[in-house]
Design an enzyme around this catalytic site. Structure first.
Site, PDB file in Angstrom:
ATOM      1  N   LYS A 274       0.852  -1.201   0.000  1.00  0.00           N
ATOM      2  CA  LYS A 274       0.000   0.000   0.000  1.00  0.00           C
ATOM      3  C   LYS A 274       0.882   1.243   0.000  1.00  0.00           C
ATOM      4  CE  LYS A 274      -3.900  -1.800   2.769  1.00  0.00           C
ATOM      5  NZ  LYS A 274      -4.967  -1.654   1.771  1.00  0.00           N
ATOM      6  N   ARG A 348     -10.160 -11.593   2.465  1.00  0.00           N
ATOM      7  CA  ARG A 348     -11.017 -12.673   1.954  1.00  0.00           C
ATOM      8  C   ARG A 348     -10.303 -14.019   2.020  1.00  0.00           C
ATOM      9  NH1 ARG A 348     -11.537  -9.613  -3.670  1.00  0.00           N
ATOM     10  NH2 ARG A 348     -11.241  -7.888  -2.220  1.00  0.00           N
TER      11      ARG A 348
HETATM   12  N1  BES Z   1      -7.953  -3.776   4.772  1.00  0.00           N
HETATM   13  C1  BES Z   1      -8.169  -3.379   3.430  1.00  0.00           C
HETATM   14  C2  BES Z   1      -9.487  -2.632   3.235  1.00  0.00           C
HETATM   15  C3  BES Z   1      -9.634  -1.310   3.955  1.00  0.00           C
HETATM   16  C4  BES Z   1      -9.410  -0.126   3.281  1.00  0.00           C
HETATM   17  C5  BES Z   1     -10.042  -1.244   5.271  1.00  0.00           C
HETATM   18  C6  BES Z   1      -9.562   1.089   3.925  1.00  0.00           C
HETATM   19  C7  BES Z   1     -10.184  -0.043   5.915  1.00  0.00           C
HETATM   20  C8  BES Z   1      -9.959   1.135   5.239  1.00  0.00           C
HETATM   21  C9  BES Z   1      -8.203  -4.601   2.518  1.00  0.00           C
HETATM   22  O1  BES Z   1      -7.412  -5.662   2.907  1.00  0.00           O
HETATM   23  C10 BES Z   1      -7.708  -4.172   1.191  1.00  0.00           C
HETATM   24  O2  BES Z   1      -6.561  -3.823   1.100  1.00  0.00           O
HETATM   25  N2  BES Z   1      -8.563  -4.223   0.173  1.00  0.00           N
HETATM   26  C11 BES Z   1      -8.182  -3.853  -1.143  1.00  0.00           C
HETATM   27  C12 BES Z   1      -8.771  -4.856  -2.098  1.00  0.00           C
HETATM   28  C13 BES Z   1      -8.253  -4.738  -3.497  1.00  0.00           C
HETATM   29  C14 BES Z   1      -6.784  -5.078  -3.547  1.00  0.00           C
HETATM   30  C15 BES Z   1      -9.037  -5.672  -4.384  1.00  0.00           C
HETATM   31  C16 BES Z   1      -8.725  -2.449  -1.410  1.00  0.00           C
HETATM   32  O3  BES Z   1      -9.814  -2.121  -0.946  1.00  0.00           O
HETATM   33  O4  BES Z   1      -8.017  -1.689  -2.047  1.00  0.00           O
HETATM   34 MN    MN Z   2      -5.428  -5.482   2.182  1.00  0.00          MN
END
Ligand code: BES
Ligand code: MN
Ligand code: ZN
Length: 500
Positions: A274, A348
């Site tokens: 990230k 997931r």
């Molecule tokens: N933990 C994150 C989602 C999240 C984002 C929680 C902001 C709280 C605040 C999750 O694991 C994630 O990174 N999701 C990705 C999915 C994508 C790679 C398909 C996302 O939302 O960008």
């Molecule tokens: Mn994630």
């Protein structure tokens, strides 16, 4: 903080602070309280437009004639006909947040002598308990101070006092408020201080204190049980994963509710790292697990007649030399294979194992909570959770419980064509869909692991965290949906015991 009921004329209450709830009146002004010492002053302040009684409005008064308490804090509850659990919680929270900024020996709260709607009286107490507890876990000098004593004053007139309601509200409100604070504390803890081992043990300790049983699986057991998703995500971290099973069984038979919570103690994104700004809050990525543990503890302390099992997969998502790569294929509990095409879609992967394992035990229903997708925040904003389900009746029950507490959800579609985005050339599925409907494709992924069990998925990525501080909300972890889970289970338990 342990709220105690006091039956006394308001003017006679000897407290450092007297918190008086006031109601907004139709056509302006505030409703008279029926308290001779305060009503004329209230009328003058309303006439001067100094107070309106709006929800959470705070007004401090000192040395009020006819009132023995040293200072008075008026707190608005809004309009009588709109008084619900959300308004009551907000009012309790803001009063408590204001007063707990300094040590206070004794605080007494005077709710208006009207019948409170279901859950609103408890919600006022919950707000008082939650508002006195801040996010500053590691401040060298505490910025929030629980009150020396907290009294709820119901007036001297036995006819109009609603004594039974407030007695139960004090007991329930304290238990639920403390559970919300437990969930907030866990999510607010620095990520290095809550390794999977530490977090699992904190959940176990809390579960046992509440009268439940708790089992912790170590990495060897997780491997034996073939939780390939949990192991795949954990591979990039030096900290081994844990899987926690919490059991609340007040009787030995009857339908079981399975609760599943995402427990990522820190989500760096893995090799699909990230950017820094998106990683800032990722210590909160275990909110689902904390909310399940906290709600179950409250349910056990309230001794609700229902069977619940909680399943909590806990890991870090890091970038170590053994981290899963894009293109790696994981084999989940139950045998489904998944091609990892984004290591940041890790929630997931760990939920898949937990949901499959939960479904094997044939619960009546499965409810999972997960900070799953940023896409859900794009769709619904930061305060509303996405509500996904394969069962209309169960979906309606969860929506109804959320309306009772004011914690907001909104139903999202789950049609089968969304599944097409998850097709893989090498495995049964891939772990990401395309550009569109990211929250739905994530939910669709989860659905593959629950079989035909009635299931609800709450994507709480938005409501789990508050970016900014305000008089009615603390910055940081919110402990969202603990209150709704308790309300949901109370209603389900009511149905169960009514039918006996
Ligand atoms: N933990 C994150 C989602 C999240 C984002 C929680 C902001 C709280 C605040 C999750 O694991 C994630 O990174 N999701 C990705 C999915 C994508 C790679 C398909 C996302 O939302 O960008
Ligand atoms: Mn994630
Ligand atoms: Zn995550």
């Amino acid at each position: 903080m342990n709220p105690a009921l006091v039956r006394q004329a308001v003017g006679d209450v000897q407290a450092q602070w007297l918190v008086i709830g006031i109601l907004e009146q139709e056509g302006g002004g505030t409703e008279p309280l029926g308290i001779a010492a305060v009503d004329p002053l209230l009328k003058r302040l309303a006439d001067d437009k100094e107070i309106t009684g709006a929800v959470g409005e705070l007004t401090t008064l000192h040395e009020v004639a006819g009132v023995k308490a040293r200072s008075v804090l008026l707190v608005g509850l809004g309009r009588r006909e709109k008084l619900d659990a959300q308004a009551a919680f907000t009012a309790g929270f803001s009063a408590s947040k204001r007063l707990s900024g300094k040590p206070r020996e004794s605080v007494a709260v005077v709710p208006p002598a009207i019948p409170f709607p279901t859950l609103a009286a408890s919600a006022l107490i919950e707000g008082l308990v939650v508002g006195a507890h801040g996010p500053g876990l590691r401040k060298s000098e505490s910025s929030r101070h629980p009150f020396g004593s907290l009294a709820v004053v119901i007036g001297a007139d036995p006819e109009a006092a609603f004594e039974r309601e407030w007695t139960s509200a004090c007991g329930r409100g304290r238990i639920v408020g403390q559970a919300v604070n437990f969930a907030r504390d866990m999510a607010n803890l620095p990520p290095g201080d809550k390794t999977p081992k530490v977090l699992a043990e904190a959940f176990q300790t809390e579960a046992i204190a509440a009268g439940m049983t708790a089992e912790i699986w170590d990495e060897a057991r997780i491997r034996e049980e073939q939780f390939g998703g949990l192991l795949g995500v954990a591979a990039g971290s030096d900290e081994p994963p844990r899987f926690v099973v919490l059991d609340y069984r007040p009787h030995t038979n009857g339908p079981t509710l399975a609760l599943v919570g995402k427990g990522v103690t820190f989500d760096s994104g893995g090799l699909c790292l990230k950017p820094a700004a998106s990683m800032e809050d990722m210590k909160c990525d275990m909110t689902g697990a904390a909310v399940v543990a906290a709600a179950m503890a409250a349910i056990a302390r309230l001794k609700l007649p229902i069977q619940i099992t909680g399943y909590l997969p806990i890991t870090e998502n890091m970038t170590g030399g053994k981290a899963m790569r894009m293109g790696d294929v994981l084999t989940h509990r139950g045998g489904k294979t998944v091609e990892v095409l984004n290591t940041d879609a890790e929630g997931r992967l760990i939920l898949a194992d937990a949901l499959a394992y939960a479904a094997e035990h044939k619960p009546a229903k499965i409810l999972d909570l997960a900070t799953l997708t940023g896409a859900c925040m794009v769709a619904l904003g930061p305060k509303v959770a996405g509500l996904f389900s394969n069962d209309d009746g169960f979906r309606d029950q969860v929506a109804a419980a959320s309306r009772l507490t004011g914690e907001r959800v909104w139903p999202m579609p789950l049609d089968d064509d969304y599944k097409e985005q998850l097709k893989s050339h090498v495995a049964d599925m891939k772990n990401v869909g395309g550009k569109w409907a990211g929250a739905i494709t994530a939910a669709k992924f989860l659905q593959q692991f629950v079989g035909v069990t009635p299931w609800v998925h709450l994507d709480i990525a938005g409501p789990s965290w508050a970016d900014s501080d305000s008089p009615t909300r603390d910055a940081g972890a919110t402990g969202c949906f603990v209150r709704t889970l308790v309300a949901l289970v109370e209603r389900a338990a009511g149905e169960v015991s009514d039918s006996r």
